[in-house]
Design a protein around this motif. Structure first.
Motif, PDB file in Angstrom:
ATOM      1  N   MET A 154       0.824  -1.162  -0.209  1.00  0.00           N
ATOM      2  CA  MET A 154       0.010   0.062  -0.216  1.00  0.00           C
ATOM      3  C   MET A 154       0.987   1.315  -0.104  1.00  0.00           C
ATOM      4  O   MET A 154       1.684   1.408   0.774  1.00  0.00           O
ATOM      5  CB  MET A 154      -0.915   0.066   1.360  1.00  0.00           C
ATOM      6  N   ASP A 155       0.798   2.060  -0.891  1.00  0.00           N
ATOM      7  CA  ASP A 155       1.548   3.585  -1.123  1.00  0.00           C
ATOM      8  C   ASP A 155       0.637   4.651  -1.047  1.00  0.00           C
ATOM      9  O   ASP A 155       0.999   5.785  -1.155  1.00  0.00           O
ATOM     10  CB  ASP A 155       2.477   3.167  -1.937  1.00  0.00           C
ATOM     11  N   ARG A 156      -0.879   4.518  -0.789  1.00  0.00           N
ATOM     12  CA  ARG A 156      -1.739   5.529  -0.926  1.00  0.00           C
ATOM     13  C   ARG A 156      -2.936   5.454  -0.018  1.00  0.00           C
ATOM     14  O   ARG A 156      -3.157   4.038  -0.013  1.00  0.00           O
ATOM     15  CB  ARG A 156      -1.778   6.016  -2.373  1.00  0.00           C
ATOM     16  N   ASN A 157      -3.608   6.368   0.248  1.00  0.00           N
ATOM     17  CA  ASN A 157      -5.055   6.263   0.782  1.00  0.00           C
ATOM     18  C   ASN A 157      -5.201   5.229   1.950  1.00  0.00           C
ATOM     19  O   ASN A 157      -6.230   4.474   1.875  1.00  0.00           O
ATOM     20  CB  ASN A 157      -6.100   5.777  -0.667  1.00  0.00           C
ATOM     21  N   CYS A 158      -4.186   5.404   2.724  1.00  0.00           N
ATOM     22  CA  CYS A 158      -4.147   4.531   3.952  1.00  0.00           C
ATOM     23  C   CYS A 158      -3.449   5.478   5.145  1.00  0.00           C
ATOM     24  O   CYS A 158      -2.624   6.438   4.612  1.00  0.00           O
ATOM     25  CB  CYS A 158      -3.626   3.286   3.572  1.00  0.00           C
ATOM     26  N   PRO A 159      -3.758   4.974   6.199  1.00  0.00           N
ATOM     27  CA  PRO A 159      -2.750   5.907   7.347  1.00  0.00           C
ATOM     28  C   PRO A 159      -1.455   5.848   7.078  1.00  0.00           C
ATOM     29  O   PRO A 159      -0.936   4.785   6.617  1.00  0.00           O
ATOM     30  CB  PRO A 159      -3.307   4.995   8.642  1.00  0.00           C
ATOM     31  N   ARG A 195      -3.033  -4.652  -1.995  1.00  0.00           N
ATOM     32  CA  ARG A 195      -4.029  -4.901  -1.136  1.00  0.00           C
ATOM     33  C   ARG A 195      -5.321  -4.761  -2.130  1.00  0.00           C
ATOM     34  O   ARG A 195      -6.109  -5.471  -2.286  1.00  0.00           O
ATOM     35  CB  ARG A 195      -4.040  -3.739  -0.195  1.00  0.00           C
ATOM     36  N   PHE A 196      -5.437  -3.643  -2.567  1.00  0.00           N
ATOM     37  CA  PHE A 196      -6.565  -3.272  -3.652  1.00  0.00           C
ATOM     38  C   PHE A 196      -6.147  -1.999  -4.502  1.00  0.00           C
ATOM     39  O   PHE A 196      -5.223  -1.396  -4.145  1.00  0.00           O
ATOM     40  CB  PHE A 196      -8.002  -3.398  -3.169  1.00  0.00           C
TER      41      PHE A 196
END
Lengths: 425, 425
Positions: A154-159, A195-196
């Motif tokens: 994940m490298d965007r839109n998450c904490p 992740r998605f």
């Protein structure tokens, strides 16, 4: 080394065809099935028979989608839809796996649970944390089951705490992890795991494709679980015809040489179904999770009619139970409601079909797995259903039905994976 | 005799209000709750405290609808819709209860299972057979739970072996049974039980009404479970505006002095909802059965908004599990899908509401039952959730959530009904 098990043998020959051999003989050599016989096979006269009496012997179950780090909050927080649920419950929990000591405790619980379940094969999401993910792989290897494990990207839109610094950093971390683990275990291997779409930048997806190709790895991710998620993907990827195409554009949606499994597929449209069919993308159907997070009901019958490979997923902690027996009964219930409430052209799943999905359907993602036909890898579970008391004489099929609907892990008497017996103490 | 239990006490104050007293004191005298206290109540200084440590103490669960004779085929035959299912599986099984020795074996299994569950109150269908039904009542009495048991009535549209000769014969048999059992037990009592409209002639319904009035008994039956069933009732009773009115015409649909519970209520229309509200008819919501038999999803939120009393039913063997914890989680899932697939004006049930339905909601059919408020009858279950391992510190509400979603009967450490402890050996 040839070994013979005796018992009531049940396995799928086809989605609607359950083969039952009452008090039969199941012969395997090393890790491969040699055959199933209703009479004692004279060819194997001098080999050891393990007699399981009146127990059922079935192929090990296959869990095509679950999240190891979420096992610690199963049975909690199913009052939100996917995106809020991720933000409120899932990301805060997953961020704890940055601490290896936390991961050790939590993964010990998870791996002990899956070891004592009827599952012999699993596709598992970890978190983005390398030490925790490697520890999980070590524990899974010890558990005896065969699994593909994904260090999540994940490298965007998450904490911030769960966001990798950038796509390059994510690539480097994933590559090191792959190199460290790909040849280290007999039964545990890495799987490429964005992740998605919402949490993966284009550059990250391109990097993951590069790793997928470089090491010839399979891919797992999520697809079309929830309507807000789908709308978000549409916003993020306005150029893509569908959510599926958002993976497809990077070569991460099946096709030649990319074994790929997508979890959920609740709301895929006909264009996506064509692409899934064409690219041989597997569907991991996770009915309990879809009920709990109010996602909807996946059109499994439609997928089967298109010849798409479907397996079952427990999707803990969207689902509360690791049991793939439970997933089978949930899948039948989901298909009943789909037929009743959504489209009566798609008839409910039969017991045979639900059993197929949880064994051979999902098993085929791992090769010749999930059946007792000759040449299949030998994964088996021995079930003692004697605690399910009844006053009626039951056929083996009926006993299997009760195992699916009513049994729990305490009914498991033995478990074999790739020909090796798992110690269930 | 005043007794005090100490533990983590949870009970419903209202559908959306869960009262939690951590390490609290629950005081009862004989069979009534005196109060719940967060500090030790000095008034009760000289009475015995049973300290349950960190266990949860909750009201006993209430099963508003189940079929004792069907327990013998739970987990089987959920591949048909209601009417075919009755003909193919249910009637053949129920006909076996003509033999008392069969009933003895089967009811021993059933009563042992419900005894060891978290259920303390139940509305139960037997079969039409008097000796078997009396035996069931004797065993239920021994089990310690409080139950209303119905000798089933059918005089048409069913196999000859289960069809009573005529309405008069059915009346006589029911009357003798009522006279034999109504004052015989402390915790077990008869309830008027027409199976459902299709199997009961008008004359039989009039006779049952007469018995209901003569002995001031409650009523249980089935309502609007399945669409073919509803169409059939329309054919059989063309003069009735709705299925509900087919009961109402005989005075068997609630109203003054007729405590009535109707199972399922999946497809009730607004006119029926008005009548149920007006007549204070209870709904026994049986989500698992409705999933298994592809019946649909009952609009529970709509019923609650109308002020209708709703409880939960396991509906074995439409449902496979006697557990009302399972019914709670099924009810939440059903409500999620109703909201998602049918009408998003009716929001999903919360954990608090599902817990309420399975305790106080159904409990009120039995009087002041299903809560720990002062004056309530003292039914309680003590739960040890320590096997549900986790790495996180959990609130009592979270622990209750996991008990609902993930526990089984092995977590039950003690059970009290009307102030008496049930021996769970």
């Amino acid at each position: 080394m040839i070994t013979i098990l005796k018992g009531n043998i049940c396995y799928s020959e086809a989605p609607d065809k359950l083969k039952i051999v009452e008090h039969g003989y199941l012969v395997y050599s090393e890790n491969q099935v040699l055959g199933v016989y209703s009479e004692f096979p004279e060819d194997y006269l001098y080999f050891k028979i393990t007699d399981y009496g009146d127990y059922l012997i079935i192929p090990g179950l296959c869990d095509l989608h679950t999240h190891a780090p979420q096992y610690s909050f199963r049975g909690l927080g199913t009052d939100l839809e996917l995106l809020d649920w991720l933000g409120r419950y899932t990301y805060p929990e997953e961020s704890k796996y940055a601490q290896l000591d936390y991961a050790v405790k939590a993964y010990n619980i998870f791996t002990n649970a899956i070891k004592h379940s009827a599952t012999t094969r699993a596709c598992i999401f970890a978190t983005l944390h390398t030490p925790a993910t490697v520890y999980l792989m070590e524990k899974l290897e010890q558990s005896g089951i065969v699994s593909m494990v994904g260090k999540v990207n994940m490298d965007r839109n998450c904490p911030a705490i769960l966001r990798q610094a950038d796509a390059k950093a994510a690539y480097n971390a994933a590559r090191s992890w792959i190199l460290d683990t790909k040849d280290r275990f007999d039964n545990t291997s890495p799987i490429i795991t964005p992740r998605f779409i919402p949490t993966c930048s284009d550059e990250l997806m391109r990097n993951l494709k590069q790793l997928q190709e470089e090491y010839a790895l399979p891919v797992q991710s999520h697809l079309s679980e929830n309507m807000d998620e789908i709308a978000w993907v549409k916003e993020l990827c306005p150029q893509c015809e569908t959510y599926s195409h958002a993976y497809q554009q990077f070569g991460l949606f099946g096709g030649s040489g990319v074994p790929t499994v997508m979890a959920h597929c609740v709301w895929c449209n006909d264009r996506e179904i064509d692409l899934m069919t064409q690219n041989n993308v597997y569907v991991a159907h996770c009915p309990q999770s879809n009920f709990n997070l109010a996602s909807g009901i996946a059109p499994v019958r439609k997928y089967l009619k298109h010849g798409i490979n479907v397996g079952l997923g427990s999707d803990v902690a969207g689902g509360c139970h690791l049991s793939i027996f439970r997933a089978m009964s949930d899948a039948m219930q989901a298909s009943n409601l789909y037929w009743r409430l959504i489209d009566n052209l798609y008839e409910p799943l039969s017991l045979e079909e639900a059993f197929y999905l949880g064994t051979r359907g999902g098993g085929s993602f791992f090769g010749n797995v999930g059946s007792f036909e000759k040449g299949y890898e030998f994964d088996a579970v021995v079930i003692d259903d004697s605690k399910l008391l009844t006053t009626n004489p039951l056929s083996i099929r009926e006993r299997l039905s009760r195992v699916i609907y009513c049994s729990d892990d305490s009914a498991i008497r033995a478990k074999y994976v790739r020909g090796k017996q798992v110690e269930l103490t």
